[in-house]
Structures are given as C-alpha cells and as structure tokens.
Write a protein that holds these residues in place. Structure first.
Motif, PDB file in Angstrom:
ATOM      1  N   ARG A 152      20.570 -31.425 -23.487  1.00 59.03           N
ATOM      2  CA  ARG A 152      20.249 -32.024 -24.791  1.00 59.03           C
ATOM      3  C   ARG A 152      21.222 -31.646 -25.902  1.00 59.03           C
ATOM      4  N   ASP A 153      22.174 -30.777 -25.590  1.00 58.12           N
ATOM      5  CA  ASP A 153      23.178 -30.354 -26.577  1.00 58.12           C
ATOM      6  C   ASP A 153      22.530 -29.701 -27.793  1.00 58.12           C
ATOM      7  N   ILE A 154      21.580 -28.804 -27.522  1.00 57.13           N
ATOM      8  CA  ILE A 154      20.930 -28.047 -28.591  1.00 57.13           C
ATOM      9  C   ILE A 154      21.040 -26.559 -28.271  1.00 57.13           C
ATOM     10  N   ALA A 155      20.876 -25.728 -29.282  1.00 56.28           N
ATOM     11  CA  ALA A 155      20.858 -24.272 -29.092  1.00 56.28           C
ATOM     12  C   ALA A 155      19.646 -23.717 -29.822  1.00 56.28           C
ATOM     13  N   MET A 156      18.922 -22.820 -29.160  1.00 55.73           N
ATOM     14  CA  MET A 156      17.695 -22.273 -29.745  1.00 55.73           C
ATOM     15  C   MET A 156      17.863 -20.808 -30.115  1.00 55.73           C
ATOM     16  N   VAL A 157      17.199 -20.427 -31.214  1.00 59.42           N
ATOM     17  CA  VAL A 157      17.086 -19.024 -31.612  1.00 59.42           C
ATOM     18  C   VAL A 157      15.602 -18.724 -31.689  1.00 59.42           C
ATOM     19  N   PHE A 158      15.156 -17.745 -30.889  1.00 62.08           N
ATOM     20  CA  PHE A 158      13.729 -17.497 -30.745  1.00 62.08           C
ATOM     21  C   PHE A 158      13.257 -16.348 -31.630  1.00 62.08           C
ATOM     22  N   GLN A 159      11.930 -16.220 -31.700  1.00 65.04           N
ATOM     23  CA  GLN A 159      11.300 -15.105 -32.402  1.00 65.04           C
ATOM     24  C   GLN A 159      11.721 -13.779 -31.768  1.00 65.04           C
TER      25      GLN A 159
END
Length: 405
Positions: free
Chosen positions: A76-83
């Motif tokens: 999906r060409d996204i990057a996540m930053v989590f809690q």
C-alpha cells in the motif's frame, strides 16, 4: 505523496458491533490530518483499515488513484508509527531504521544514504550504533519515526505515537513531528485521544464519536464554531462549561436564565446567530469557554447583566493564570453528549443534587480570590455558544432556528 480518501467506509465485526459507520473523509496530498475522539470511538479502526490491518465491510479506501480494499498491507506504500516503538532490541539504531529497506532488497548505498539522512533530520546521528535499551523514550520514538521516514512512503499512519512518553517529552515530540511532517510534506493520518495534540499538530482535525464523523475542520474553526455539543465539549482544555438555560426577552434585548443566574446578551449575538430569534421562550444549552470567565474584581466596567456569583471550590495557580472552579446556582446540561464526555474523563455525576453546577474560569494571575470565598465572575456573553438540547446541534444562522453550521 498521495491523497488518502475514505468513501462511505464502514466496519462491522462478526458479532454485529459497528465500529465505524459511513466514514467519508479525504486527506489531501501533503496534509496532516488528525483523527481524535474518546476511547472506543473508532479512530484506530479507521486508521487500521487504511493500513490494511482491518478488513473493510462497506465502502472504499483510496490511496492516490488506487482503491486498496483488497491490496495487501505491504503493497500500500504506507509507513506506520505505533504506540509501542516496536524496535528490535538486538539491533542497533542504524539496523532498526534500515530493517524495512533490507527486507525490500534496496541497494546498500541507497540504504546508507536514507538512514544517514533520517538520522540527521531526527538528531540521531550520534546514536546510530547504540541499542534501543540505551536510549530514552523520546529517542526510541525518533528511531521509530526514522524507520518510517526511510521508506519514503506515500503516506504516514501514526497511532497514538506519543502516549508512552512523559508530559514534557510529549510536548517536545509534538513539535518535532509537526516540523518533520512539514519538512517532508508527506500525507499524514494521525490518531490520538489527546485533543491538545490534535489542536496543536493538525492542518485539519476530524472528531469522531461512536464510529461516526462529527466534524472535520481546521483546529481554530472547530474551537470557534463547533457543529454540535459533543465537539464543543471535547475540543478545549479545560472543557467548555455547558449549562441548561432558557432564552428570554429582557430590557429590549435577549438574556439567558440558568438556575438563579441571568446573563444579558449583546445585540451582536443575535446578529451573528439569527437562528436564536426562534428560540425565545425555549430551553437550550449554553456554552461558555473558561477563558471567557473573568474575576469581576479586575473588570471594573462590566455591566451587571454579565455577572455570575458562586462559591470558590478549587483554585489552581498556574503562574500565567489562575484556574478557578466555582459552584454556581445554575443548571448543568444533563444531556447524552455531556454525560458521555464526563464519563470519558472519569466523572460520574454532573451535579451535586442541590441545583448547582461547576463553572470553570481562567482568571488573571493578578486575581486574589481564595478557596471558600463567595466570588463574582464576569462572562463575555458575546462569545457564548448555543445548542439545541434535543439534537445537540449548534444554533447558528438557519432561518428556521434549527441547529446548523
């Protein structure tokens, strides 16, 4: 970079629980959008549907020109930053940041360039060879940010990334993330329960309640023109004072009466909100921001029609201001939205059973009021807000007097 769009998106779990309903919102290319609301309102579920971590029951999620409902998360060409920082403890900072690029078999020289560039932007260059256990909470969060940055994604997705930090670090990291997003210009969807974060970071803020979108607007517009009682009570710290009142004609103008208190409204209130004309003789909910409540001893020219009197129950001296909690003879707004907001912050009762309400004010640090005293406050009634107690909608300029924006 890419636009991210929710198109009438709903999420219904197998047991019938509806987490998100008909969510319709577009995050523009390069925009910083914040999703905010109480715990359980559906904001994280909405984010996870963009990330591909939750299936979409109805509607479509679009990233750029692609509908991604059935596209695997990795594509999906996204990057996540989590809690949680989700760092590998046995890897160095350099290796943690580079991990996602190595998995994609990016050229080593390109990996080195991206990692060093991210480390420079995030002030991590001196820590590249350290392990996560040797870093502070703020530094670990910057490493997590670096891992997202080096991927050079179309969009960042951030799920309460600052919730594990102490208060001082949260303020610092808020500023750093906002600066970083502006510098990179990457479309960002940021989820938080903290409305102060939402107000200080977002280009626009989307307020959610029980899986439904309430209002999407720039932070100041949300604050000045809340669409309904829920948004009014949720946005602002301390929260807006909300009281039941009756709108009446008095001395050739309008006034609101709540409990034993009567407040006159200047002519400009009706000019700004012509729909109020239809509410004369009817009950409504009034909203008063704490900064619009002042110590009458310091306001020598305030007319009597703008004064409220109460017992000072709590005085909080904060240096730049004095926060006061007055017990006043007034009627708390005991409606669903207010009860829900109170429960979200752990308050189970809106009144003490004796027809009193708490009025919170921001007094000047020059105020000398003391706990236990009878205190007179002046209210800036021209800045008062008005709501339909049944629908909860704000009363603005509709010709039929209904709550509209």
């Amino acid at each position: 970079m890419a636009e991210v769009a929710f198109e009438q998106v709903s999420k219904v779990y197998g047991d019938g629980t509806r987490a998100v309903s008909d969510f319709d919102c577009t995050i523009a290319d390069g925009e910083f959008m914040v999703l905010v609301g109480p715990s359980g309102c559906g904001k994280t579920t909405a984010l996870r549907m963009v990330a591909g971590l939750e299936e979409i029951t109805h509607g479509a999620v679009r990233i750029g020109e692609r509908v991604v409902n059935h596209v695997p998360s990795r594509d999906r060409d996204i990057a996540m930053v989590f809690q949680s920082y989700a760092l590998y403890p046995h890897l160095s900072v350099r290796e943690n940041i580079a991990f996602g690029l190595k998995v994609k078999h990016i050229d080593k020289a390109e990996i080195r360039r991206r990692v060093e560039n991210a480390a420079r932007v995030l002030d991590l260059t001196a820590f590249l060879d350290r392990k996560p256990r040797a870093l502070s909470g703020g530094q670990r969060q910057r490493v997590a940010m670096g891992r997202a940055i080096v991927r050079e994604p179309a969009a960042f997705l951030m799920d309460e990334p600052l919730s594990n930090l102490d208060a001082k670090l949260r303020v610092q990291m808020r500023a750093e993330i906002a600066r970083l997003q502006q510098e990179l210009g990457v479309t960002t969807l940021y989820v938080t329960h903290d409305q102060v974060e939402a107000m200080t970071m977002g280009d626009r803020v989307a307020v959610m309640r029980k899986g439904e979108l309430q209002q999407v607007a720039p932070p100041q517009e949300l604050y000045d023109h809340p669409v309904n009682l829920f948004v009014a009570g949720f946005i602002g710290s301390p929260a807006m004072n909300l009281l039941h009142a009756r709108l009446e004609r008095a001395d050739g103008g309008l006034a609101v009466r709540t409990g034993g208190q009567t407040l006159s409204l200047p002519d400009q209130v009706l000019t700004a909100r012509p729909a109020l004309e239809a509410w004369v003789g009817r009950d409504l909910v009034i909203g008063i921001r704490p900064e619009d409540v002042h110590d009458a001893a310091l306001v020598t020219d305030a007319p009597d029609g703008r004064r409220m009197t109460g017992q000072l129950e709590l005085r909080e001296a904060l240096g730049s201001e004095v926060m006061v909690h007055l017990s006043v003879d007034a009627a708390p707004a005991d409606v669903d939205e207010v009860r829900e907001l109170a429960a979200d912050v752990g308050i189970t009762a809106l009144e003490d059973g004796h027809g009193t309400a708490t009025l919170v004010g921001r007094f000047s640090p020059r105020s000398r009021v003391q706990t236990g005293e009878r205190v007179e406050a002046v209210v800036d009634t021209e800045l008062m807000h008005f709501f339909d107690p049944d629908s909860g909608l704000g009363i603005y300029d509709s010709p039929n007097g209904g709550g509209t924006t």
